[in-house]
Write an enzyme that holds these catalytic residues in place. Structure first.
Site, short mmCIF file in Angstrom:
data_model
loop_
_atom_site.label_atom_id
_atom_site.label_comp_id
_atom_site.label_asym_id
_atom_site.label_seq_id
_atom_site.Cartn_x
_atom_site.Cartn_y
_atom_site.Cartn_z
N ASP A 102 -9.14 4.86 -0.65
CA ASP A 102 -10.57 4.69 -0.87
C ASP A 102 -11.05 5.78 -1.84
O ASP A 102 -10.35 6.76 -2.10
CB ASP A 102 -11.33 4.73 0.47
CG ASP A 102 -12.66 4.00 0.38
OD1 ASP A 102 -13.13 3.75 -0.75
OD2 ASP A 102 -13.24 3.68 1.44
N GLU A 104 -22.93 3.09 2.73
CA GLU A 104 -22.13 4.17 3.30
C GLU A 104 -22.70 5.54 2.92
O GLU A 104 -23.35 5.68 1.90
CB GLU A 104 -20.70 4.06 2.78
CG GLU A 104 -20.66 3.83 1.28
CD GLU A 104 -19.31 4.06 0.63
OE1 GLU A 104 -18.43 4.63 1.28
OE2 GLU A 104 -19.16 3.66 -0.53
C1 BGC Z 1 -16.00 2.39 0.00
C2 BGC Z 1 -15.16 1.16 -0.22
C3 BGC Z 1 -15.29 0.68 -1.63
C4 BGC Z 1 -14.98 1.79 -2.59
C5 BGC Z 1 -15.13 1.41 -4.04
C6 BGC Z 1 -15.76 3.42 -1.07
O1 BGC Z 1 -16.64 4.51 -0.98
O2 BGC Z 1 -15.72 2.94 1.27
O3 BGC Z 1 -15.54 0.17 0.69
O4 BGC Z 1 -14.44 -0.41 -1.82
O5 BGC Z 1 -15.83 2.88 -2.35
O6 BGC Z 1 -16.46 1.29 -4.41
C1 BGC Z 2 -19.75 4.51 -6.44
C2 BGC Z 2 -19.39 3.64 -5.29
C3 BGC Z 2 -18.54 4.43 -4.34
C4 BGC Z 2 -19.25 5.69 -3.94
C5 BGC Z 2 -18.44 6.51 -3.01
C6 BGC Z 2 -20.48 5.73 -5.95
O1 BGC Z 2 -20.85 6.56 -7.01
O2 BGC Z 2 -20.50 3.83 -7.39
O3 BGC Z 2 -18.71 2.51 -5.69
O4 BGC Z 2 -18.21 3.68 -3.23
O5 BGC Z 2 -19.67 6.43 -5.05
O6 BGC Z 2 -18.76 7.84 -3.00
#
Ligand code: BGC
Ligand code: BGC
Length: 661
Positions: A320, A519
């Site tokens: 991830d 998230e």
């Molecule tokens: C998320 C994933 C996601 C990835 C790419 C991560 O922070 O936990 O679900 O696929 O970012 O954006």
């Molecule tokens: C990205 C997301 C990713 C996230 C995780 C963002 O800047 O655009 O895709 O999941 O950071 O930290």
């Protein structure tokens, strides 16, 4: 009259006996991780070809293949130079950082990356694979149809629907030249405090398993075809079970819970032949057994022992976003522990170059054995070959560059139906359905625009910083209501119900919601409560302004989680949990507004959604305490009407007390 929670539960309980449809539970208890037989069989001829390619690769080429960079930080030229195996667009990343980039712009960028990967000096050129978070439709792309987030699909209890959505999502991805989708999320969420609750279908492991199967089949199709995309089962394993629902936190469930609850979605995905699995940010500490497995990205026993061993997974494990830095002893761009644990492809969005350098050095110094590198590259090439990438460039898809692959009548109709099916009716004291020839007052800011209706992972990562113009094909509630009544009825709107005489209307519909989140930012952390109006007091003010005036009030709530809303339910004659429905709000009015005879609008249907998670009946519900929740599976219908009486509302506590650490 009983007081307190017992009375609340009783007010609903009578109903749940007559009207609830309870999802099928996983009955059998597994004692060990099951062996899953993938329908995508190992092909000896293909394996031979892969082995030959790997044998002809330099260390630099192999490590390049194990690297996934982000489109904001890498150019096609760098993909060529460093043999980069994969790219992704993170949430809120678009070609040339133009949020309104067209389907053709996406397809053009994809072709540039693909061509660059085929122009390296490798003996056998290996195509780059592009992955994207199309988690409720192709949600980063301007003009896409966005489906209800998974929580709403869980309410629908309709696996076929989930398969159809996956098929449309694959088509949308292929229109933009993208052949890999980071979905489905298979978290079996246990605590609605987690900010990713809406990415979970349900707390019912059996439902998650069944949906996983349908989603992966729908998305991957025959794997090779021009309308198929590679799926990702994520996040392995236990993301839905972290202590106190903390994002990226510690899962403390037992091994048997891991096998029987959190693992179930993976069995479904593997049964359908899923080709990639994303490791999870969380750790697993099996407290009961005294076995601390640590962060999943460094857990060899889980990634290699369980997933690739016992479960029999022969595809690739992707890390991830920057997750490797959380493994003790690791850095953002350097983590031999994760390679040795079994991660094959590394999502090192910005620091890919440092990762490549550090990893090459680790192999040279023997920290990472070449056999592990060869295995990782073999798995990566296997997924690319199985998905037809070697023979068919993304641009060869019949959908490539076509905006009707992204948004078309059948996709919109599917999304609209999904919305209708996802609605859960929690109360209806003869307020619904509304007749289309009436005068309806719509109130609430969430009725207009899209932020609360779409939630996170919509154009941007958190679903924030968007404007209505970013969703040109979407319909909000007010627009849908106006269409539904057509010329026979009338819909007026007030954001806060000020300066309107409610008594001049036949009915009020209040639309309230959460601000979008994803998230990291979406957790409701202690001491905050799960009471919606604690976080959004304006919802209470709004309902106080319209209720008690002799005009029936229907409340539609947009939320990414079940929330405590007894105060709002009491002020409403009807109450609908609409989750995060996506771009097609007409799916709501299809159920709420009954067409009068002679109107040519779509026929209205009954509710069929039931709660995908337990619904809090207390501001500070305690995990596992039955009386604090209305159980999963509850949902009213028009067919079997029954009244919900006034619910007890305890004064909101100053704060919820976190369970001991
Ligand atoms: C998320 C994933 C996601 C990835 C790419 C991560 O922070 O936990 O679900 O696929 O970012 O954006
Ligand atoms: C990205 C997301 C990713 C996230 C995780 C963002 O800047 O655009 O895709 O999941 O950071 O930290």
């Amino acid at each position: 009259m009983k007081s307190g929670l017992a009375a609340t539960a009783a007010a609903f309980a009578v109903l749940s006996l007559t009207t609830a449809t309870v999802g099928a539970e996983a009955k059998a208890t597994l004692k060990d991780w099951p062996k899953i037989v993938s329908p995508v069989a190992n092909d000896p001829a293909m394996e031979k070809r892969i082995a030959e390619i790997v044998a002809g690769m330099t260390l630099e080429q192999k490590v390049g293949q194990m690297t996934q960079a982000e489109i904001r930080s890498v150019t096609p030229g760098q993909v060529r130079k460093y043999y980069i195996g994969s790219i992704l667009n993170g949430g809120g990343a678009w070609p040339e950082m133009n949020r309104h980039a067209s389907v053709a712009d996406w397809a053009r960028l994809s072709a540039q990356f693909y061509e660059a990967s085929m122009e390296t000096d490798m003996k056998t050129p290996v195509p780059v694979i592009w992955g994207t978070d199309a988690v409720h439709g192709h949600n980063n792309v301007f003009g896409a149809v966005l489906y209800p987030h998974n929580i709403g699909l869980g309410a629908a209890r309709d696996p076929q629907l989930v398969g159809d959505i996956a098929r449309q999502t694959a088509a949308a991805a292929r229109a933009t030249g993208i052949t890999w989708v980071f979905a489905p999320t298979l978290a079996v969420v246990q605590n609605p405090r987690w900010g990713r609750t809406y990415e979970s279908y349900s707390s019912d492991p059996a439902l998650v398993r069944e949906y996983a199967r349908y989603y992966v089949r729908g998305l991957q199709g025959d794997l090779k075809g021009g309308t198929a995309a590679v799926a990702t089962a994520k996040h392995f394993i236990g993301d839905g079970g972290t202590y106190n629902g903390k994002d990226q936190g510690e899962n403390r469930y037992s091994r048997l819970d891991m096998i029987n609850v959190h693992g179930q979605g993976y069995y479904g995905a593997l049964e359908a032949g899923v080709q990639t699995v994303m490791a999870s940010y969380n750790s697993w500490n099996d407290v009961a057994a005294g076995a601390n497995h640590g962060k999943m990205h460094g857990a060899n026993d889980m990634l290699t022992g369980v997933l690739k061993g016992k479960l029999g997974f022969d595809g690739l494990v992707v890390s991830d976003w920057n997750a490797i830095e959380q493994v003790p002893g690791c850095e953002r761009a350097h983590c031999p522990q994760a390679i040795n644990a079994g991660v094959d492809l590394f999502m090192v969005p910005d620091d890919w170059h440092e990762f490549i350098m550090a990893t090459i050095n680790d192999v040279k110094t023997g920290v990472v054995p070449m056999s592990r590198i060869d295995d990782a590259v073999t798995r990566i090439l296997r997924v690319k070959m199985r998905s037809g990438l070697f023979e068919n460039p993304p641009a060869s898809s019949p959908l490539n560059g076509r905006s009707d692959g992204l948004n078309n009548d059948s996709a919109r109709a599917l999304a609209r139906r999904a919305v209708s099916e996802s609605l859960v009716l929690l109360k209806n004291n003869r307020a619904l359905p509304l007749d289309s020839d009436r005068k309806i007052l719509v109130v609430g800011k969430a009725a207009v625009g899209f932020a609360s209706q779409l939630g996170g992972w919509s154009m941007t990562w958190q679903g924030t910083e968007n404007a209505p113009e970013d969703f040109p094909n979407a319909e909000d509630f007010l627009t849908a209501a106006r269409k539904a009544v057509g010329a026979v009825g009338k819909v007026d709107y007030s954001p806060d119900a000020s300066n309107v005489d409610v008594r001049g209307y036949d009915a009020v519909v209040a639309v309230v919601g959460e601000s979008p989140y994803a998230e990291m930012k979406g957790d409701v952390s202690f001491p905050a409560s799960l009471q919606h109006t604690d976080r959004y007091p304006e919802a209470l003010a709004l309902l106080k302004a319209v209720s008690g005036k002799g005009v029936p009030v229907t409340t539609v709530l947009y939320s990414g989680r079940p929330v405590y809303a007894n105060d709002l339910i009491n002020l409403s004659d009807a109450f609908v949990a609409a989750w995060l429905p996506g771009t097609e709000a007409s799916g709501i009015t299809d159920v709420l507004i009954r067409q009068k005879a002679g109107s040519k609008s779509s026929t209205s249907s009954d509710f069929r959604g039931t709660l995908p998670f337990d619904w809090p009946l207390a501001a500070c519900p305690q995990s596992g305490k039955k009386a604090d929740y209305l159980p999963r599976g509850f949902g009213l219908t028009y067919a079997k009407p029954s009244a919900v009486h006034t619910l007890p509302v305890k004064p909101a506590p100053k704060g919820c007390v976190a369970p001991a650490e």
